[in-house]
Design a protein around this motif. Sequence first.
Motif, PDB file in Angstrom:
ATOM      1  N   ASN A   1      45.855  75.137  78.084  1.00 17.44           N
ATOM      2  CA  ASN A   1      46.035  76.565  78.309  1.00 17.44           C
ATOM      3  C   ASN A   1      45.158  77.304  77.299  1.00 17.44           C
ATOM      4  O   ASN A   1      45.606  77.739  76.252  1.00 17.44           O
ATOM      5  CB  ASN A   1      47.509  76.944  78.133  1.00 17.44           C
ATOM      6  CG  ASN A   1      47.808  78.326  78.685  1.00 17.44           C
ATOM      7  OD1 ASN A   1      46.935  79.189  78.707  1.00 17.44           O
ATOM      8  ND2 ASN A   1      49.047  78.527  79.123  1.00 17.44           N
ATOM      9  N   LEU A   2      43.866  77.399  77.610  1.00 18.88           N
ATOM     10  CA  LEU A   2      42.873  77.901  76.663  1.00 18.88           C
ATOM     11  C   LEU A   2      43.144  79.336  76.234  1.00 18.88           C
ATOM     12  O   LEU A   2      43.115  79.657  75.040  1.00 18.88           O
ATOM     13  CB  LEU A   2      41.474  77.800  77.279  1.00 18.88           C
ATOM     14  CG  LEU A   2      40.851  76.402  77.344  1.00 18.88           C
ATOM     15  CD1 LEU A   2      39.602  76.438  78.211  1.00 18.88           C
ATOM     16  CD2 LEU A   2      40.506  75.905  75.959  1.00 18.88           C
ATOM     17  N   GLU A   3      43.396  80.238  77.201  1.00 16.78           N
ATOM     18  CA  GLU A   3      43.524  81.654  76.856  1.00 16.78           C
ATOM     19  C   GLU A   3      44.765  81.919  76.013  1.00 16.78           C
ATOM     20  O   GLU A   3      44.720  82.672  75.042  1.00 16.78           O
ATOM     21  CB  GLU A   3      43.540  82.500  78.135  1.00 16.78           C
ATOM     22  CG  GLU A   3      42.214  82.503  78.883  1.00 16.78           C
ATOM     23  CD  GLU A   3      41.039  82.899  77.983  1.00 16.78           C
ATOM     24  OE1 GLU A   3      41.167  83.885  77.230  1.00 16.78           O
ATOM     25  OE2 GLU A   3      39.999  82.216  78.032  1.00 16.78           O
ATOM     26  N   THR A   4      45.887  81.320  76.389  1.00 16.70           N
ATOM     27  CA  THR A   4      47.108  81.488  75.598  1.00 16.70           C
ATOM     28  C   THR A   4      46.921  80.930  74.189  1.00 16.70           C
ATOM     29  O   THR A   4      47.342  81.531  73.201  1.00 16.70           O
ATOM     30  CB  THR A   4      48.298  80.792  76.281  1.00 16.70           C
ATOM     31  OG1 THR A   4      48.523  81.403  77.542  1.00 16.70           O
ATOM     32  CG2 THR A   4      49.552  80.894  75.427  1.00 16.70           C
ATOM     33  N   THR A   5      46.258  79.786  74.105  1.00 21.62           N
ATOM     34  CA  THR A   5      46.031  79.169  72.799  1.00 21.62           C
ATOM     35  C   THR A   5      45.127  80.039  71.939  1.00 21.62           C
ATOM     36  O   THR A   5      45.385  80.242  70.751  1.00 21.62           O
ATOM     37  CB  THR A   5      45.417  77.762  72.968  1.00 21.62           C
ATOM     38  OG1 THR A   5      46.294  76.959  73.766  1.00 21.62           O
ATOM     39  CG2 THR A   5      45.224  77.099  71.613  1.00 21.62           C
ATOM     40  N   LYS A   6      44.053  80.579  72.512  1.00 23.78           N
ATOM     41  CA  LYS A   6      43.151  81.441  71.743  1.00 23.78           C
ATOM     42  C   LYS A   6      43.890  82.674  71.229  1.00 23.78           C
ATOM     43  O   LYS A   6      43.723  83.085  70.078  1.00 23.78           O
ATOM     44  CB  LYS A   6      41.949  81.848  72.595  1.00 23.78           C
ATOM     45  CG  LYS A   6      40.901  80.758  72.736  1.00 23.78           C
ATOM     46  CD  LYS A   6      39.604  81.288  73.290  1.00 23.78           C
ATOM     47  CE  LYS A   6      39.703  81.615  74.763  1.00 23.78           C
ATOM     48  NZ  LYS A   6      38.391  82.016  75.336  1.00 23.78           N
ATOM     49  N   SER A   7      44.726  83.265  72.063  1.00 24.31           N
ATOM     50  CA  SER A   7      45.502  84.435  71.641  1.00 24.31           C
ATOM     51  C   SER A   7      46.445  84.081  70.502  1.00 24.31           C
ATOM     52  O   SER A   7      46.618  84.850  69.551  1.00 24.31           O
ATOM     53  CB  SER A   7      46.311  84.984  72.826  1.00 24.31           C
ATOM     54  OG  SER A   7      45.461  85.473  73.833  1.00 24.31           O
ATOM     55  N   GLU A   8      47.038  82.904  70.593  1.00 29.25           N
ATOM     56  CA  GLU A   8      47.945  82.467  69.524  1.00 29.25           C
ATOM     57  C   GLU A   8      47.195  82.232  68.217  1.00 29.25           C
ATOM     58  O   GLU A   8      47.680  82.581  67.136  1.00 29.25           O
ATOM     59  CB  GLU A   8      48.686  81.202  69.954  1.00 29.25           C
ATOM     60  CG  GLU A   8      49.571  80.591  68.878  1.00 29.25           C
ATOM     61  CD  GLU A   8      50.724  81.507  68.476  1.00 29.25           C
ATOM     62  OE1 GLU A   8      51.348  81.219  67.447  1.00 29.25           O
ATOM     63  OE2 GLU A   8      50.985  82.508  69.170  1.00 29.25           O
ATOM     64  N   MET A   9      45.997  81.647  68.315  1.00 27.08           N
ATOM     65  CA  MET A   9      45.211  81.413  67.098  1.00 27.08           C
ATOM     66  C   MET A   9      44.938  82.723  66.363  1.00 27.08           C
ATOM     67  O   MET A   9      45.135  82.841  65.156  1.00 27.08           O
ATOM     68  CB  MET A   9      43.860  80.759  67.435  1.00 27.08           C
ATOM     69  CG  MET A   9      43.900  79.428  68.158  1.00 27.08           C
ATOM     70  SD  MET A   9      44.779  78.139  67.276  1.00 27.08           S
ATOM     71  CE  MET A   9      46.407  78.295  68.009  1.00 27.08           C
TER      72      MET A   9
END
Length: 632
Positions: A76-84
């Motif tokens: 889940n790239l987009e969710t992960t990037k937002s979390e980072m």
Amino acid sequence: MQSKEEKNIPSRNRKEKKSISKTNQTKMESVKAKRKTKSPNLDSIFPMRILFLFFFTFIVHCQTNREKESPSYFQNLETTKSEMISQWEKLAPSGIKSLSYMFIMSDGKIHHGQLGNKSENQVDRFKIGSITKLFTGIAILQLQEAGKLKLDDPITKWIPEINQMKVRKSGYREITIRDLLTHQSGLPSDVANGFFLSPEAKEEEILDSFRNLPKAIIGMERGEPGKIHSYSNLSFGLLGNVIERSSGESIESYFQNHIFKVAGMKHTTLLESLPDSELISGYSGYVWKTQTIRPVIRDLTAGSISTTGEDMGLFMKAFFRSKQNKGLLSLASFDEFHKTQKSPKANFEMKLGLPVLKTSYTADGNQIWFYGHSGSLPPFFADLVYDPKTEIVSFVAGNTLGLQTGNLQTTNHNVMEILWEEKMGKRPEPSPLPTLKSRTVVAGEEGYYVSPMGIHEYKHGNPPTLGLMGFDVGLVERDHRYGIDLRILFGLISIKDPQISEMRVEFETWEGSTIFTLYAKGLPKGTTGIGVKFSPDNHFPNSDYFGIFLTKEKYAIIPKLKLEKDKRGFPLLTIYYHLGGMENSIQVPCQWESKDTLRILGYGRNLGETLLLDRREGKPSLRYSGGIYEKK
């Protein structure tokens, strides 16, 4: 063009940020509660500050974490990037003025950005401190590939000045290049005198100081190589001189031509000046932040690199290409860099590469390894962690020394765990503590111990207590060892927190001495050094050597020493460090060795070294770590 994560925090994204924060609040709290771990590091002063902030933070907050459902980031790239990004936004700009981050996830792309204060018309560089040591290790391996040196060459082949050092005992074997790379050379931890230079120092002045470092060790004392791990900036400053002497190139030229340019790093330097970029200003303070002077050091290859998040991403991509023999190293050297090196027995479970630190994790029942290094050149702090198999990376650098500083490394490892889960589908956990053969908790001998964290008193009782960083903590049986029972307000309130409950203290015998080790999940046994029992002998120097001693060095890392007659029966030395505009200190016990020598007791960083008693113009003076200190 800059991507979203490359820009400063934009006002037009505040609504989006609020939305992300609101919808993911439960998820982020879970990450914080369940995944916050301490990771080992090798940096000089950072371990002491981390431990101080570790205890201080929990005393201030005194809160119990609640177990909550953990989110899934798998593929889940987009969710992960937002979390980072949200992880880093918690630290900047309120606690840390400026922060540079970079991560590489399963898409193989370099994601980077800068939060907080940012220059308008130039690229901001951040000092990465001892992460520089990884570049130094790569340069040494490159020179071995070129046939110009070997890791097991005696260091005297390149630094003959070591032959003019005093030897604590006769019969020591030769010190090798590998010994320096793995912090087990027996050399002093530092030559503190001359470590910091003027913030206005010109490049030639910096290089002259760097090249004169081998001369500074003449007449100093060295110990036995291979006996114990003792973190040493001096060793890596000398390795930089090995690089120059074996390659025939200046150190900046070597790093630029063989590492930075190969990786495409346009905004990275060992020195201070580069076109189109500038070192960002640093700040310090617990409440109000004050701008500090630029930290310029002599030991370039120990901790001087300044760079950007993007350049660190390019570096890691070039480093990973070594696996195809197309990067910074050959595959054989890349494997050697990450291979667990033979270490002193007192390292116990700490695993070192060349010189990267290995941390064991467990995912889906299988052991995996994360590699990395932290860096501190206050007020700058940085942390790098990566997995060479999956090529997942997380990096962060900040420019502020304060209460949030201790959270940089913890947050970076939280980020790394999430990145790995996004790629592999499982959240890695620090490997469980090793099982002890004996099921009997071994009590220590009552008395005093010394470690790189200072002096500790162990007392029998119910429960027994041990002094740690100014706290007398209770020791309670856990996993056939001692766990820590930390109480405040006259022992009325117990601090219940997973980090504290995971910490372990173990007493045992090492080379005939009673010692203790402190460790936890993600903090391998031996990383913080060992506490060695010592017995006060009530033997003191002449009373006129007691008092405060000052150096005339303008930018001293150790501006002041204090020697006093401790009522417990030993000479007590307080070493004051001036770092990033703030003062820190550590107290260590000494033992009278001769009419003009006190020996600092213990093993590890800054321990086991000598304090020489002298007189200048009839007044008492002290000689320590290459410097002269005159009585106030």
